[in-house]
Design a protein around this motif. Structure first.
Motif, PDB file in Angstrom:
ATOM      1  N   ALA A 130       0.928  -1.163  -0.248  1.00  0.00           N
ATOM      2  CA  ALA A 130      -0.103   0.028   0.042  1.00  0.00           C
ATOM      3  C   ALA A 130       0.968   1.274  -0.040  1.00  0.00           C
ATOM      4  O   ALA A 130       0.674   2.082  -0.659  1.00  0.00           O
ATOM      5  CB  ALA A 130      -1.014  -0.012   1.266  1.00  0.00           C
ATOM      6  N   TRP A 131       1.886   1.341   0.795  1.00  0.00           N
ATOM      7  CA  TRP A 131       2.752   2.539   0.908  1.00  0.00           C
ATOM      8  C   TRP A 131       3.701   2.638  -0.514  1.00  0.00           C
ATOM      9  O   TRP A 131       3.558   3.695  -1.064  1.00  0.00           O
ATOM     10  CB  TRP A 131       3.941   2.433   1.985  1.00  0.00           C
ATOM     11  CG  TRP A 131       4.680   3.473   2.183  1.00  0.00           C
ATOM     12  CD1 TRP A 131       4.172   5.100   2.400  1.00  0.00           C
ATOM     13  CD2 TRP A 131       5.769   3.780   1.707  1.00  0.00           C
ATOM     14  NE1 TRP A 131       5.130   5.600   2.507  1.00  0.00           N
ATOM     15  CE2 TRP A 131       6.489   5.133   1.984  1.00  0.00           C
ATOM     16  CE3 TRP A 131       6.840   2.714   1.250  1.00  0.00           C
ATOM     17  CZ2 TRP A 131       7.553   5.486   1.630  1.00  0.00           C
ATOM     18  CZ3 TRP A 131       7.989   3.211   0.679  1.00  0.00           C
ATOM     19  CH2 TRP A 131       8.521   4.494   0.954  1.00  0.00           C
ATOM     20  N   GLY A 155       2.474   1.575  -3.137  1.00  0.00           N
ATOM     21  CA  GLY A 155       1.943   1.975  -4.391  1.00  0.00           C
ATOM     22  C   GLY A 155       1.098   3.392  -4.255  1.00  0.00           C
ATOM     23  O   GLY A 155       0.327   3.622  -5.353  1.00  0.00           O
ATOM     24  N   TRP A 181      -1.167   3.975  -2.047  1.00  0.00           N
ATOM     25  CA  TRP A 181      -2.596   3.826  -1.882  1.00  0.00           C
ATOM     26  C   TRP A 181      -3.183   4.646  -0.828  1.00  0.00           C
ATOM     27  O   TRP A 181      -2.344   4.824   0.219  1.00  0.00           O
ATOM     28  CB  TRP A 181      -2.949   2.231  -1.708  1.00  0.00           C
ATOM     29  CG  TRP A 181      -2.701   1.231  -2.701  1.00  0.00           C
ATOM     30  CD1 TRP A 181      -1.977   1.293  -4.045  1.00  0.00           C
ATOM     31  CD2 TRP A 181      -2.505   0.074  -2.649  1.00  0.00           C
ATOM     32  NE1 TRP A 181      -1.744   0.400  -4.682  1.00  0.00           N
ATOM     33  CE2 TRP A 181      -2.212  -0.745  -3.704  1.00  0.00           C
ATOM     34  CE3 TRP A 181      -3.025  -0.937  -1.454  1.00  0.00           C
ATOM     35  CZ2 TRP A 181      -2.179  -2.119  -4.016  1.00  0.00           C
ATOM     36  CZ3 TRP A 181      -3.044  -2.405  -2.016  1.00  0.00           C
ATOM     37  CH2 TRP A 181      -2.601  -2.988  -3.060  1.00  0.00           C
ATOM     38  N   GLN A 182      -4.611   4.984  -1.178  1.00  0.00           N
ATOM     39  CA  GLN A 182      -5.300   5.584  -0.144  1.00  0.00           C
ATOM     40  C   GLN A 182      -6.540   4.760   0.020  1.00  0.00           C
ATOM     41  O   GLN A 182      -7.176   4.225  -0.805  1.00  0.00           O
ATOM     42  CB  GLN A 182      -5.630   7.015  -0.581  1.00  0.00           C
ATOM     43  CG  GLN A 182      -4.653   7.816  -0.525  1.00  0.00           C
ATOM     44  CD  GLN A 182      -4.720   9.307  -0.831  1.00  0.00           C
ATOM     45  OE1 GLN A 182      -5.624   9.456  -1.587  1.00  0.00           O
ATOM     46  NE2 GLN A 182      -3.927  10.206  -0.596  1.00  0.00           N
ATOM     47  N   LEU A 183      -7.235   5.046   1.285  1.00  0.00           N
ATOM     48  CA  LEU A 183      -8.351   4.223   1.486  1.00  0.00           C
ATOM     49  C   LEU A 183      -9.492   4.915   0.553  1.00  0.00           C
ATOM     50  O   LEU A 183      -9.575   6.216   0.654  1.00  0.00           O
ATOM     51  CB  LEU A 183      -8.806   4.170   2.936  1.00  0.00           C
ATOM     52  CG  LEU A 183      -7.874   3.203   3.929  1.00  0.00           C
ATOM     53  CD1 LEU A 183      -8.735   3.399   5.224  1.00  0.00           C
ATOM     54  CD2 LEU A 183      -8.124   2.116   3.554  1.00  0.00           C
ATOM     55  N   PRO A 184     -10.333   4.242  -0.046  1.00  0.00           N
ATOM     56  CA  PRO A 184     -11.535   4.652  -0.745  1.00  0.00           C
ATOM     57  C   PRO A 184     -12.712   5.294   0.246  1.00  0.00           C
ATOM     58  O   PRO A 184     -12.675   5.030   1.326  1.00  0.00           O
ATOM     59  CB  PRO A 184     -12.046   3.571  -1.503  1.00  0.00           C
ATOM     60  CG  PRO A 184     -11.752   2.331  -0.768  1.00  0.00           C
ATOM     61  CD  PRO A 184     -10.389   2.644  -0.028  1.00  0.00           C
ATOM     62  N   PHE A 195      -3.379   4.438   8.200  1.00  0.00           N
ATOM     63  CA  PHE A 195      -3.468   5.357   6.744  1.00  0.00           C
ATOM     64  C   PHE A 195      -3.813   6.883   7.177  1.00  0.00           C
ATOM     65  O   PHE A 195      -3.372   7.731   6.606  1.00  0.00           O
ATOM     66  CB  PHE A 195      -4.830   4.896   6.049  1.00  0.00           C
ATOM     67  CG  PHE A 195      -4.597   3.822   5.113  1.00  0.00           C
ATOM     68  CD1 PHE A 195      -3.928   4.155   4.076  1.00  0.00           C
ATOM     69  CD2 PHE A 195      -4.602   2.478   5.371  1.00  0.00           C
ATOM     70  CE1 PHE A 195      -3.578   3.174   2.887  1.00  0.00           C
ATOM     71  CE2 PHE A 195      -4.490   1.513   4.495  1.00  0.00           C
ATOM     72  CZ  PHE A 195      -3.864   1.673   3.340  1.00  0.00           C
ATOM     73  N   GLU A 202      -1.946   9.851   6.001  1.00  0.00           N
ATOM     74  CA  GLU A 202      -2.644  11.022   5.160  1.00  0.00           C
ATOM     75  C   GLU A 202      -2.683  12.394   5.918  1.00  0.00           C
ATOM     76  O   GLU A 202      -2.668  13.464   5.267  1.00  0.00           O
ATOM     77  CB  GLU A 202      -4.142  10.541   4.746  1.00  0.00           C
ATOM     78  CG  GLU A 202      -3.962   9.387   3.982  1.00  0.00           C
ATOM     79  CD  GLU A 202      -5.314   9.050   3.549  1.00  0.00           C
ATOM     80  OE1 GLU A 202      -6.349   9.619   3.645  1.00  0.00           O
ATOM     81  OE2 GLU A 202      -5.548   7.618   3.002  1.00  0.00           O
TER      82      GLU A 202
END
Length: 265
Positions: A68-69, A71, A73-76, A120, A124
């Protein structure tokens, strides 16, 4: 015990502040990821997970966090909405019915719901060191509520908040913690520490919700421990118990704060 608590705090506080204000994105992700994984390990012990389940559970979570890090990624939004539903509705229901953790897929999913949004949120809300003050301002809400709830509870606490879960907490302590948070939030809003602008009534409402969410996070972890028959989530932090013990309110507040920011900010 007091000496241990002081010595541990003298190590942890500079470490946390140093990481918050000086760590690069990669080091911050590693530091917060380790914190979340340690808390998840302690949670898995409260679930009484057998080692054959615990090892792949933690390893799989660590692998997901790395991917996740890497790439970005963020939570939808749907995931953040689920976080809000859990903390604003699911958590009070859980405390009411006093459900016990089980070493099954529901227990695993609950652990992820607790720890992954927390991680996350830390990423963020602090994308770089320039955002450190804004995150610290939110964290201060939690710490002030804890300190003044303890002080007011010790001095004037008569009406128990949840005696079957945490006998030491009182409604007088809740009132003291909330008053301190509202005063602090007024000052922090005027000084621009939060990094956003809300009207004073909206800020007071937000601070109130976050205060009660933090209390709920504390009570939920207390119930997990009481149901498991243990005093602390672990002994990793001498005099302070475990990582989960130290971040129970924080993970609830930051998860809800990040969810509100993602959905409505």
């Amino acid at each position: 015990m007091l000496k241990q608590r002081i010595l541990t705090a003298l190590v942890l506080l500079p470490l946390m502040l140093g990481m918050l204000f000086a760590a690069g994105p990669g080091l911050w992700a590693l530091f917060t990821g380790l914190m979340a994984l340690l808390a998840l390990w302690e949670y898995s012990r409260l679930c009484a997970m057998p080692e054959s389940m615990q090892r792949p559970y933690l390893a799989g979570t660590a692998l997901f966090m790395l991917i996740a890090w890497s790439g970005g990624w963020q939570l939808p939004p749907a995931a953040w909405a689920a976080v809000l539903v859990f903390w604003l509705a699911g958590m009070p229901v859980w405390l009411h019915f006093k459900w016990r953790l089980q070493a099954d897929w529901k227990g695993m999913a609950t652990g992820w719901l607790l720890m992954l949004p927390f991680w996350f949120a830390l990423l963020e809300l602090r994308p770089n060191s320039q955002s450190a003050l804004h995150l610290l301002a939110v964290m201060m809400l939690v710490w002030l509520a804890d300190v003044f709830a303890y002080v007011f509870g010790r001095l004037w606490g008569k009406h128990k908040l949840a005696p079957a879960i945490s006998p030491g907490k009182s409604w007088e302590g809740v009132a003291g913690g909330l008053l301190s948070v509202l005063l602090y939030a007024s000052i922090a809003r005027a000084a621009g520490w939060f990094g956003f602008h809300l009207s004073w009534p909206s800020m007071m409402l937000t601070a109130t919700v976050l205060t009660f969410v933090g209390i709920g996070g504390d009570l939920l972890e207390s119930w997990f421990k009481r149901a498991a028959g243990v005093k602390d989530s672990s002994n990793l932090l001498p005099g302070h118990g475990g990582v989960f013990d130290r971040v129970d309110s924080l993970l609830a507040v930051l998860s809800v704060y990040a969810a509100i920011s993602a959905l409505f900010g």
